[in-house]
Design a protein around this motif. Structure first.
Motif, PDB file in Angstrom:
ATOM      1  N   MET A   1      16.523  45.438  29.531  1.00  0.00           N
ATOM      2  CA  MET A   1      16.133  46.615  30.270  1.00  0.00           C
ATOM      3  C   MET A   1      17.391  47.417  30.598  1.00  0.00           C
ATOM      4  SD  MET A   1      13.777  46.871  33.701  1.00  0.00           S
ATOM      5  CE  MET A   1      12.427  46.137  32.823  1.00  0.00           C
ATOM      6  N   ILE A   2      17.291  48.729  30.464  1.00  0.00           N
ATOM      7  CA  ILE A   2      18.409  49.626  30.726  1.00  0.00           C
ATOM      8  C   ILE A   2      18.145  50.397  32.013  1.00  0.00           C
ATOM      9  CG2 ILE A   2      19.757  51.575  29.833  1.00  0.00           C
ATOM     10  CD1 ILE A   2      19.994  49.008  28.172  1.00  0.00           C
ATOM     11  N   GLU A   3      19.171  50.494  32.845  1.00  0.00           N
ATOM     12  CA  GLU A   3      19.061  51.234  34.095  1.00  0.00           C
ATOM     13  C   GLU A   3      19.929  52.478  34.028  1.00  0.00           C
ATOM     14  OE1 GLU A   3      19.323  50.342  38.829  1.00  0.00           O
ATOM     15  OE2 GLU A   3      20.895  49.464  37.588  1.00  0.00           O
ATOM     16  N   LEU A   4      19.320  53.610  34.348  1.00  0.00           N
ATOM     17  CA  LEU A   4      20.055  54.854  34.553  1.00  0.00           C
ATOM     18  C   LEU A   4      20.238  54.966  36.065  1.00  0.00           C
ATOM     19  CD1 LEU A   4      21.252  57.601  33.908  1.00  0.00           C
ATOM     20  CD2 LEU A   4      18.922  58.492  33.648  1.00  0.00           C
ATOM     21  N   SER A  21      17.572  54.997  40.752  1.00  0.00           N
ATOM     22  CA  SER A  21      17.666  54.556  39.368  1.00  0.00           C
ATOM     23  C   SER A  21      16.352  54.777  38.642  1.00  0.00           C
ATOM     24  CB  SER A  21      18.074  53.085  39.279  1.00  0.00           C
ATOM     25  OG  SER A  21      17.050  52.256  39.769  1.00  0.00           O
ATOM     26  N   LEU A  22      16.469  54.908  37.345  1.00  0.00           N
ATOM     27  CA  LEU A  22      15.332  54.966  36.441  1.00  0.00           C
ATOM     28  C   LEU A  22      15.496  53.802  35.479  1.00  0.00           C
ATOM     29  CD1 LEU A  22      15.385  58.800  35.636  1.00  0.00           C
ATOM     30  CD2 LEU A  22      13.881  57.618  37.237  1.00  0.00           C
ATOM     31  N   LEU A  23      14.425  53.089  35.192  1.00  0.00           N
ATOM     32  CA  LEU A  23      14.486  51.932  34.305  1.00  0.00           C
ATOM     33  C   LEU A  23      13.782  52.234  32.993  1.00  0.00           C
ATOM     34  CD1 LEU A  23      13.672  49.125  36.886  1.00  0.00           C
ATOM     35  CD2 LEU A  23      15.915  49.821  36.034  1.00  0.00           C
ATOM     36  N   PHE A  24      14.371  51.750  31.903  1.00  0.00           N
ATOM     37  CA  PHE A  24      13.829  51.942  30.562  1.00  0.00           C
ATOM     38  C   PHE A  24      13.804  50.598  29.844  1.00  0.00           C
ATOM     39  CE2 PHE A  24      15.997  55.803  31.848  1.00  0.00           C
ATOM     40  CZ  PHE A  24      15.009  56.755  31.659  1.00  0.00           C
ATOM     41  N   THR A  25      12.736  50.328  29.114  1.00  0.00           N
ATOM     42  CA  THR A  25      12.630  49.047  28.414  1.00  0.00           C
ATOM     43  C   THR A  25      12.840  49.171  26.914  1.00  0.00           C
ATOM     44  OG1 THR A  25      10.246  49.318  28.207  1.00  0.00           O
ATOM     45  CG2 THR A  25      11.047  48.071  30.113  1.00  0.00           C
ATOM     46  N   ASP A  26      12.739  50.358  26.370  1.00  0.00           N
ATOM     47  CA  ASP A  26      12.720  50.501  24.923  1.00  0.00           C
ATOM     48  C   ASP A  26      13.879  51.322  24.363  1.00  0.00           C
ATOM     49  OD1 ASP A  26      11.845  52.790  26.118  1.00  0.00           O
ATOM     50  OD2 ASP A  26      10.212  53.156  24.713  1.00  0.00           O
ATOM     51  N   ILE A  27      15.018  51.344  25.061  1.00  0.00           N
ATOM     52  CA  ILE A  27      16.169  52.094  24.577  1.00  0.00           C
ATOM     53  C   ILE A  27      17.433  51.247  24.669  1.00  0.00           C
ATOM     54  CG2 ILE A  27      15.142  54.324  25.230  1.00  0.00           C
ATOM     55  CD1 ILE A  27      17.105  54.392  27.598  1.00  0.00           C
ATOM     56  N   THR A  28      18.477  51.720  24.015  1.00  0.00           N
ATOM     57  CA  THR A  28      19.783  51.060  24.066  1.00  0.00           C
ATOM     58  C   THR A  28      20.657  51.777  25.108  1.00  0.00           C
ATOM     59  OG1 THR A  28      20.773  52.511  22.417  1.00  0.00           O
ATOM     60  CG2 THR A  28      19.633  50.527  21.599  1.00  0.00           C
ATOM     61  N   PRO A  29      21.751  51.154  25.530  1.00  0.00           N
ATOM     62  CA  PRO A  29      22.649  51.847  26.461  1.00  0.00           C
ATOM     63  C   PRO A  29      23.171  53.178  25.897  1.00  0.00           C
ATOM     64  CG  PRO A  29      23.149  49.513  26.454  1.00  0.00           C
ATOM     65  CD  PRO A  29      22.154  49.744  25.350  1.00  0.00           C
ATOM     66  N   MET A  30      23.435  53.234  24.608  1.00  0.00           N
ATOM     67  CA  MET A  30      23.917  54.478  23.994  1.00  0.00           C
ATOM     68  C   MET A  30      22.843  55.559  24.047  1.00  0.00           C
ATOM     69  SD  MET A  30      26.304  56.248  22.710  1.00  0.00           S
ATOM     70  CE  MET A  30      27.601  55.210  22.118  1.00  0.00           C
ATOM     71  N   THR A  31      21.603  55.177  23.796  1.00  0.00           N
ATOM     72  CA  THR A  31      20.494  56.133  23.886  1.00  0.00           C
ATOM     73  C   THR A  31      20.352  56.634  25.314  1.00  0.00           C
ATOM     74  OG1 THR A  31      19.362  54.978  22.097  1.00  0.00           O
ATOM     75  CG2 THR A  31      18.040  56.470  23.429  1.00  0.00           C
ATOM     76  N   ALA A  36      20.480  60.866  29.144  1.00  0.00           N
ATOM     77  CA  ALA A  36      20.486  60.850  30.610  1.00  0.00           C
ATOM     78  C   ALA A  36      20.348  62.242  31.213  1.00  0.00           C
ATOM     79  CB  ALA A  36      21.764  60.182  31.119  1.00  0.00           C
ATOM     80  N   GLN A  37      21.061  63.216  30.687  1.00  0.00           N
ATOM     81  CA  GLN A  37      21.028  64.540  31.306  1.00  0.00           C
ATOM     82  C   GLN A  37      19.631  65.160  31.291  1.00  0.00           C
ATOM     83  OE1 GLN A  37      24.402  66.498  29.451  1.00  0.00           O
ATOM     84  NE2 GLN A  37      25.652  66.021  31.240  1.00  0.00           N
ATOM     85  N   PRO A  38      18.885  65.104  30.180  1.00  0.00           N
ATOM     86  CA  PRO A  38      17.513  65.633  30.229  1.00  0.00           C
ATOM     87  C   PRO A  38      16.615  64.852  31.202  1.00  0.00           C
ATOM     88  CG  PRO A  38      18.238  65.425  27.953  1.00  0.00           C
ATOM     89  CD  PRO A  38      19.288  64.781  28.813  1.00  0.00           C
TER      90      PRO A  38
END
Length: 67
Positions: A1-4, A21-31, A36-38
C-alpha cells in the motif's frame, strides 16, 4: 500500500497545519510521485479552506496502516 502523506494548513491561519494522507493499493511509489499533484488538487477542491504545504509518497509496511 502506498501513502501520499501531506501537510494541510488552513488558508486563513497558515500556522494551523495537520498531517493528512491518501492511501492507494494499486500503484507504485513512482506512480504516486508522478500523480500526487493532480490528487492533491482534487483534495484541495473538496477542502477549500486548506492549502497543501508539502507532500511525500512512501510505501506502508504491514501493520503500519492508519485508521
Amino acid at each position: 500500500m502506498i501513502e501520499l502523506l501531506f501537510v494541510a494548513c488552513l488558508s486563513t491561519s497558515p500556522d494551523a497545519c495537520e498531517e493528512r494522507s491518501l492511501l492507494f493499493t494499486d500503484i507504485t511509489p513512482m506512480t504516486c510521485m508522478m500523480g500526487a499533484q493532480p490528487e492533491l488538487a482534487k483534495w484541495t477542491e473538496q477542502h477549500p479552506a486548506y492549502t497543501v504545504s508539502r507532500w511525500s509518497c512512501h510505501m506502508l509496511r504491514q501493520g503500519e496502516q492508519k485508521t
